[in-house]
Design an enzyme around this catalytic site. Structure first.
Site, PDB file in Angstrom:
ATOM      1  N   CYS A   4      21.667  -3.905 -24.725  1.00 29.97           N
ATOM      2  CA  CYS A   4      21.757  -2.805 -23.749  1.00 29.97           C
ATOM      3  C   CYS A   4      20.359  -2.350 -23.351  1.00 29.97           C
ATOM      4  O   CYS A   4      19.569  -1.926 -24.207  1.00 29.97           O
ATOM      5  CB  CYS A   4      22.550  -1.638 -24.338  1.00 29.97           C
ATOM      6  SG  CYS A   4      22.493  -0.161 -23.302  1.00 29.97           S
ATOM      7  N   ASP A  30      14.604   6.553 -12.440  1.00 28.71           N
ATOM      8  CA  ASP A  30      15.264   5.286 -12.117  1.00 28.71           C
ATOM      9  C   ASP A  30      14.229   4.306 -11.561  1.00 28.71           C
ATOM     10  O   ASP A  30      13.375   4.664 -10.754  1.00 28.71           O
ATOM     11  CB  ASP A  30      16.381   5.533 -11.107  1.00 28.71           C
ATOM     12  CG  ASP A  30      17.335   4.364 -11.006  1.00 28.71           C
ATOM     13  OD1 ASP A  30      18.502   4.518 -11.395  1.00 28.71           O
ATOM     14  OD2 ASP A  30      16.908   3.279 -10.529  1.00 28.71           O
ATOM     15  N   HIS A  46      25.404   4.890 -27.730  1.00 34.59           N
ATOM     16  CA  HIS A  46      25.857   3.874 -26.768  1.00 34.59           C
ATOM     17  C   HIS A  46      27.370   3.908 -26.564  1.00 34.59           C
ATOM     18  O   HIS A  46      28.135   3.729 -27.507  1.00 34.59           O
ATOM     19  CB  HIS A  46      25.468   2.464 -27.234  1.00 34.59           C
ATOM     20  CG  HIS A  46      25.932   1.414 -26.265  1.00 34.59           C
ATOM     21  ND1 HIS A  46      25.146   0.964 -25.231  1.00 34.59           N
ATOM     22  CD2 HIS A  46      27.116   0.766 -26.139  1.00 34.59           C
ATOM     23  CE1 HIS A  46      25.821   0.080 -24.517  1.00 34.59           C
ATOM     24  NE2 HIS A  46      27.025  -0.062 -25.047  1.00 34.59           N
ATOM     25  N   GLY A  92      30.527   0.278  -9.012  1.00 32.80           N
ATOM     26  CA  GLY A  92      29.222  -0.388  -8.976  1.00 32.80           C
ATOM     27  C   GLY A  92      28.369  -0.126 -10.198  1.00 32.80           C
ATOM     28  O   GLY A  92      27.143  -0.251 -10.137  1.00 32.80           O
ATOM     29  N   THR A  94      26.268  -0.833 -13.110  1.00 36.00           N
ATOM     30  CA  THR A  94      25.545  -2.057 -13.478  1.00 36.00           C
ATOM     31  C   THR A  94      25.010  -2.012 -14.901  1.00 36.00           C
ATOM     32  O   THR A  94      24.786  -3.061 -15.501  1.00 36.00           O
ATOM     33  CB  THR A  94      24.370  -2.312 -12.513  1.00 36.00           C
ATOM     34  OG1 THR A  94      23.510  -1.170 -12.531  1.00 36.00           O
ATOM     35  CG2 THR A  94      24.871  -2.581 -11.105  1.00 36.00           C
ATOM     36  N   HIS A  97      25.975   1.617 -20.232  1.00 30.00           N
ATOM     37  CA  HIS A  97      25.627   2.696 -21.165  1.00 30.00           C
ATOM     38  C   HIS A  97      25.711   3.951 -20.320  1.00 30.00           C
ATOM     39  O   HIS A  97      24.985   4.065 -19.312  1.00 30.00           O
ATOM     40  CB  HIS A  97      24.217   2.475 -21.719  1.00 30.00           C
ATOM     41  CG  HIS A  97      23.765   3.503 -22.714  1.00 30.00           C
ATOM     42  ND1 HIS A  97      23.244   3.162 -23.961  1.00 30.00           N
ATOM     43  CD2 HIS A  97      23.718   4.857 -22.653  1.00 30.00           C
ATOM     44  CE1 HIS A  97      22.909   4.259 -24.622  1.00 30.00           C
ATOM     45  NE2 HIS A  97      23.180   5.312 -23.839  1.00 30.00           N
ATOM     46  N   HIS A  99      25.478   7.003 -18.099  1.00 33.29           N
ATOM     47  CA  HIS A  99      24.297   7.685 -17.572  1.00 33.29           C
ATOM     48  C   HIS A  99      24.697   8.524 -16.368  1.00 33.29           C
ATOM     49  O   HIS A  99      25.611   8.166 -15.621  1.00 33.29           O
ATOM     50  CB  HIS A  99      23.200   6.694 -17.195  1.00 33.29           C
ATOM     51  CG  HIS A  99      23.655   5.583 -16.306  1.00 33.29           C
ATOM     52  ND1 HIS A  99      24.357   4.504 -16.797  1.00 33.29           N
ATOM     53  CD2 HIS A  99      23.535   5.400 -14.970  1.00 33.29           C
ATOM     54  CE1 HIS A  99      24.640   3.679 -15.792  1.00 33.29           C
ATOM     55  NE2 HIS A  99      24.171   4.202 -14.669  1.00 33.29           N
ATOM     56  N   HIS A 101      23.274  10.082 -12.930  1.00 31.19           N
ATOM     57  CA  HIS A 101      22.199  10.040 -11.932  1.00 31.19           C
ATOM     58  C   HIS A 101      21.958  11.456 -11.416  1.00 31.19           C
ATOM     59  O   HIS A 101      22.912  12.146 -11.021  1.00 31.19           O
ATOM     60  CB  HIS A 101      22.587   9.181 -10.731  1.00 31.19           C
ATOM     61  CG  HIS A 101      22.796   7.725 -11.016  1.00 31.19           C
ATOM     62  ND1 HIS A 101      21.845   6.771 -10.729  1.00 31.19           N
ATOM     63  CD2 HIS A 101      23.850   7.056 -11.545  1.00 31.19           C
ATOM     64  CE1 HIS A 101      22.320   5.573 -11.053  1.00 31.19           C
ATOM     65  NE2 HIS A 101      23.531   5.717 -11.549  1.00 31.19           N
TER      66      HIS A 101
END
Ligand code: DGP
Length: 113
Positions: A4, A30, A46, A92, A94, A97, A99, A101
């Site tokens: 990961c 990012d 995780h 989407g 990718t 893990h 997260h 944004h």
């Protein structure tokens, strides 16, 4: 988890531009920013999606949400910001893990929601 990328960032094995860290949470910029300010807030445990989290991990997500206004303030996002949590293939996602944004630093313009 061994393969990961965010676990490797959390472990310090891959460098990142950190904006906040405590024992439970890491926030970093990012690598492919989609707005003038684009930061990822990541629980250090995780798990891929909300559907997979246990009670302890749910508590880490709560801590992320409580901390986000402080992180956003430190990033200068006084006019607001958008949060996105992609969940699975159709969204989407990718990196598998969980997260959050944080997107901002500009007028976000046309939006889905
Ligand atoms: P998502 O599509 O919601 O899974 O978003 C994953 C984000 O992770 C994507 O915007 C790019 C970012 N990302 C992927 N690899 C790295 C990395 O090695 N470093 C940083 N800082 N961000 C990464």
């Amino acid at each position: 988890m061994a393969d990961c990328i965010f676990c490797k960032i959390i472990a310090g094995e891959i460098p990142s531009d950190k904006v906040y860290e405590d024992e439970d949470i890491l926030a970093f910029r990012d690598i492919q920013p989609q707005a003038k300010v684009h930061v990822l807030v990541v629980p250090k445990s995780h798990f891929a999606t909300l559907a997979e989290m246990d009670e302890e991990q749910a508590e880490l997500v709560r801590k992320c949400m409580v901390k986000i206004p402080e992180i956003a303030k430190s990033l200068g996002l006084s006019n607001g910001y958008r949060l996105i949590i992609n969940q699975g293939k159709d969204a989407g996602q990718t990196v598998h893990h969980l997260h959050i944004h944080i997107l901002g630093g500009q007028d976000m313009g046309e939006k889905m929601l």
